[in-house]
Scaffold this motif. Sequence first.
Motif, PDB file in Angstrom:
ATOM      1  N   PRO A   5       0.802  -1.231   0.000  1.00 38.94           N
ATOM      2  CA  PRO A   5       0.000   0.000   0.000  1.00 38.94           C
ATOM      3  C   PRO A   5       0.833   1.278   0.000  1.00 38.94           C
ATOM      4  CG  PRO A   5      -0.830  -1.569   1.622  1.00 38.94           C
ATOM      5  CD  PRO A   5       0.477  -2.104   1.137  1.00 38.94           C
ATOM      6  N   ALA A   6       1.968   1.269   0.708  1.00 35.93           N
ATOM      7  CA  ALA A   6       2.816   2.465   0.746  1.00 35.93           C
ATOM      8  C   ALA A   6       3.430   2.734  -0.622  1.00 35.93           C
ATOM      9  CB  ALA A   6       3.911   2.305   1.804  1.00 35.93           C
ATOM     10  N   ALA A   7       3.863   1.679  -1.303  1.00 35.82           N
ATOM     11  CA  ALA A   7       4.417   1.846  -2.650  1.00 35.82           C
ATOM     12  C   ALA A   7       3.349   2.372  -3.596  1.00 35.82           C
ATOM     13  CB  ALA A   7       4.972   0.513  -3.156  1.00 35.82           C
ATOM     14  N   PHE A   8       2.122   1.870  -3.433  1.00 39.27           N
ATOM     15  CA  PHE A   8       1.009   2.345  -4.258  1.00 39.27           C
ATOM     16  C   PHE A   8       0.793   3.845  -4.067  1.00 39.27           C
ATOM     17  CE2 PHE A   8      -3.605   3.346  -4.077  1.00 39.27           C
ATOM     18  CZ  PHE A   8      -3.852   3.360  -5.438  1.00 39.27           C
ATOM     19  N   GLU A   9       0.774   4.296  -2.819  1.00 38.76           N
ATOM     20  CA  GLU A   9       0.552   5.725  -2.557  1.00 38.76           C
ATOM     21  C   GLU A   9       1.688   6.563  -3.132  1.00 38.76           C
ATOM     22  OE1 GLU A   9      -2.112   7.156  -1.634  1.00 38.76           O
ATOM     23  OE2 GLU A   9      -3.189   5.307  -1.135  1.00 38.76           O
ATOM     24  N   THR A  10       2.893   6.039  -3.117  1.00 36.92           N
ATOM     25  CA  THR A  10       4.039   6.770  -3.654  1.00 36.92           C
ATOM     26  C   THR A  10       3.874   7.032  -5.145  1.00 36.92           C
ATOM     27  OG1 THR A  10       5.526   5.828  -1.989  1.00 36.92           O
ATOM     28  CG2 THR A  10       6.553   6.718  -3.974  1.00 36.92           C
ATOM     29  N   VAL A  11       3.386   6.023  -5.874  1.00 37.79           N
ATOM     30  CA  VAL A  11       3.293   6.167  -7.331  1.00 37.79           C
ATOM     31  C   VAL A  11       1.904   6.590  -7.807  1.00 37.79           C
ATOM     32  CG1 VAL A  11       5.147   4.498  -7.718  1.00 37.79           C
ATOM     33  CG2 VAL A  11       2.767   3.722  -7.735  1.00 37.79           C
ATOM     34  N   ARG A  12       0.984   6.805  -6.888  1.00 36.85           N
ATOM     35  CA  ARG A  12      -0.371   7.189  -7.298  1.00 36.85           C
ATOM     36  C   ARG A  12      -0.377   8.395  -8.256  1.00 36.85           C
ATOM     37  NH1 ARG A  12      -5.842   6.965  -5.309  1.00 36.85           N
ATOM     38  NH2 ARG A  12      -5.261   5.965  -3.343  1.00 36.85           N
ATOM     39  N   PRO A  13       0.412   9.470  -7.987  1.00 35.41           N
ATOM     40  CA  PRO A  13       0.400  10.603  -8.924  1.00 35.41           C
ATOM     41  C   PRO A  13       0.817  10.218 -10.341  1.00 35.41           C
ATOM     42  CG  PRO A  13       1.414  11.243  -6.847  1.00 35.41           C
ATOM     43  CD  PRO A  13       1.255   9.759  -6.805  1.00 35.41           C
ATOM     44  N   ILE A  14       1.704   9.244 -10.464  1.00 39.52           N
ATOM     45  CA  ILE A  14       2.123   8.775 -11.780  1.00 39.52           C
ATOM     46  C   ILE A  14       0.968   8.028 -12.445  1.00 39.52           C
ATOM     47  CG2 ILE A  14       3.666   7.159 -12.973  1.00 39.52           C
ATOM     48  CD1 ILE A  14       5.802   7.899 -10.890  1.00 39.52           C
ATOM     49  N   LEU A  15       0.322   7.163 -11.688  1.00 38.97           N
ATOM     50  CA  LEU A  15      -0.806   6.415 -12.228  1.00 38.97           C
ATOM     51  C   LEU A  15      -1.937   7.355 -12.639  1.00 38.97           C
ATOM     52  CD1 LEU A  15      -0.932   3.417  -9.712  1.00 38.97           C
ATOM     53  CD2 LEU A  15       0.182   3.498 -11.947  1.00 38.97           C
ATOM     54  N   GLU A  16      -2.104   8.448 -11.906  1.00 39.21           N
ATOM     55  CA  GLU A  16      -3.177   9.402 -12.212  1.00 39.21           C
ATOM     56  C   GLU A  16      -2.962  10.124 -13.544  1.00 39.21           C
ATOM     57  OE1 GLU A  16      -3.271  11.763  -8.674  1.00 39.21           O
ATOM     58  OE2 GLU A  16      -4.707  10.428  -7.665  1.00 39.21           O
ATOM     59  N   CYS A  17      -1.744  10.093 -14.062  1.00 36.21           N
ATOM     60  CA  CYS A  17      -1.488  10.659 -15.393  1.00 36.21           C
ATOM     61  C   CYS A  17      -2.045   9.753 -16.495  1.00 36.21           C
ATOM     62  CB  CYS A  17       0.006  10.839 -15.622  1.00 36.21           C
ATOM     63  SG  CYS A  17       0.790  12.008 -14.504  1.00 36.21           S
ATOM     64  N   MET A  18      -2.276   8.488 -16.154  1.00 36.84           N
ATOM     65  CA  MET A  18      -2.716   7.508 -17.145  1.00 36.84           C
ATOM     66  C   MET A  18      -4.136   7.023 -16.932  1.00 36.84           C
ATOM     67  SD  MET A  18       0.805   5.249 -17.380  1.00 36.84           S
ATOM     68  CE  MET A  18       0.988   5.066 -15.594  1.00 36.84           C
ATOM     69  N   GLY A  19      -4.647   7.172 -15.728  1.00 36.27           N
ATOM     70  CA  GLY A  19      -5.967   6.636 -15.423  1.00 36.27           C
ATOM     71  C   GLY A  19      -6.793   7.533 -14.539  1.00 36.27           C
ATOM     72  N   SER A  20      -8.101   7.283 -14.529  1.00 34.11           N
ATOM     73  CA  SER A  20      -9.010   8.072 -13.707  1.00 34.11           C
ATOM     74  C   SER A  20      -9.730   7.224 -12.662  1.00 34.11           C
ATOM     75  CB  SER A  20     -10.051   8.776 -14.595  1.00 34.11           C
ATOM     76  OG  SER A  20     -10.772   7.823 -15.359  1.00 34.11           O
ATOM     77  N   ASN A  21      -9.710   5.916 -12.835  1.00 35.77           N
ATOM     78  CA  ASN A  21     -10.330   5.002 -11.872  1.00 35.77           C
ATOM     79  C   ASN A  21      -9.239   4.070 -11.379  1.00 35.77           C
ATOM     80  OD1 ASN A  21     -12.010   3.337 -10.383  1.00 35.77           O
ATOM     81  ND2 ASN A  21     -12.852   2.277 -12.164  1.00 35.77           N
ATOM     82  N   ILE A  22      -8.621   4.443 -10.262  1.00 37.93           N
ATOM     83  CA  ILE A  22      -7.437   3.743  -9.776  1.00 37.93           C
ATOM     84  C   ILE A  22      -7.733   3.184  -8.391  1.00 37.93           C
ATOM     85  CG2 ILE A  22      -4.977   3.968  -9.222  1.00 37.93           C
ATOM     86  CD1 ILE A  22      -5.069   6.539 -11.066  1.00 37.93           C
ATOM     87  N   VAL A  23      -7.711   1.855  -8.277  1.00 43.06           N
ATOM     88  CA  VAL A  23      -8.094   1.220  -7.017  1.00 43.06           C
ATOM     89  C   VAL A  23      -7.010   0.240  -6.582  1.00 43.06           C
ATOM     90  CG1 VAL A  23      -9.829  -0.160  -5.812  1.00 43.06           C
ATOM     91  CG2 VAL A  23     -10.536   1.423  -7.625  1.00 43.06           C
TER      92      VAL A  23
END
Length: 290
Positions: free
Chosen positions: A145-163
């Motif tokens: 979960p911590a790694a996910f939160e770290t890269v969330r801003p990167i994922l948000e550049c590619m997606g809008s529904n990120i779970v």
Amino acid sequence: MKEKNTVIGFIGTGVMGKSMAGNLLKAGYEVHVYTRSKEKAEELIGKGAKWASTPREIAQQTNVIISMVGYPSDVEEIYLGEQGLIECAKEGTLLIDMTTSTPSLAMKIAGEARKKGLEALDAPVSGGDVGARDGNLTIMVGGDPAAFETVRPILECMGSNIVHQGPEGSGQHTKMCNQIAIASNMIGVTEAISYATRAGLDPEKVLQSISSGSAGSWSLSNLVPRMVKGDFDPGFYIKHFIKDMKIALDEVEKMGWDAPGLTLSKSLYDGLAEAGEENSGTQALYKHYN
């Protein structure tokens, strides 16, 4: 993680990967790209991406690495080979595999990565070429979960529904749920539009009526218009859909039950592939009926 020291490596610039990497460039990230055919990366290089000649070179130059390749065998080679990312990446690097692959491989990669001081997430996507282009993919993530939160801003550049779905492998299991739902739905929407044609109806008018009602689905709204126009170019390749359905059926067997809708859908797509349609988009199922 929009920090000045964030340098992203992107491996695989095909139908979807090219747009995904392009959205990272648009967001201002430094992006290094690798694909087996440099020709496929030329457009990204023209937009400012830096070319790497091997995955090892990607590993040496970046601290977040994303892969979007074809098959689990490609994923295994890229991550676990002698010159793979886990062997060559710098300590602290975050690895994100966005390929649809097997849950067991995702778990193995995460375990091996941790031994080397790395973190690996499995983050397969849904949304096809349009979702990749528009940056509104659905992204299903498994891993720390911590790694996910770290890269969330990167994922948000590619997606809008990120779970974040759970521990490693959970993203891939969720993608199997997605593919199982699509598999039977593709049969339904294709049969519906084929029925409309045989009944002498205008398929576009039929689509107008049924797409916003209880029959509505992403496939109905986005793929049926392509069928009607005779556009079978790949937003998602049949050969990759067959790969996904095989993974799902293997997991179903391990669970000790059966999935008749998925089995039927795979058999229909297998027939299309044998007829030379493996590089067409999944909407080419229409050809089975017409």
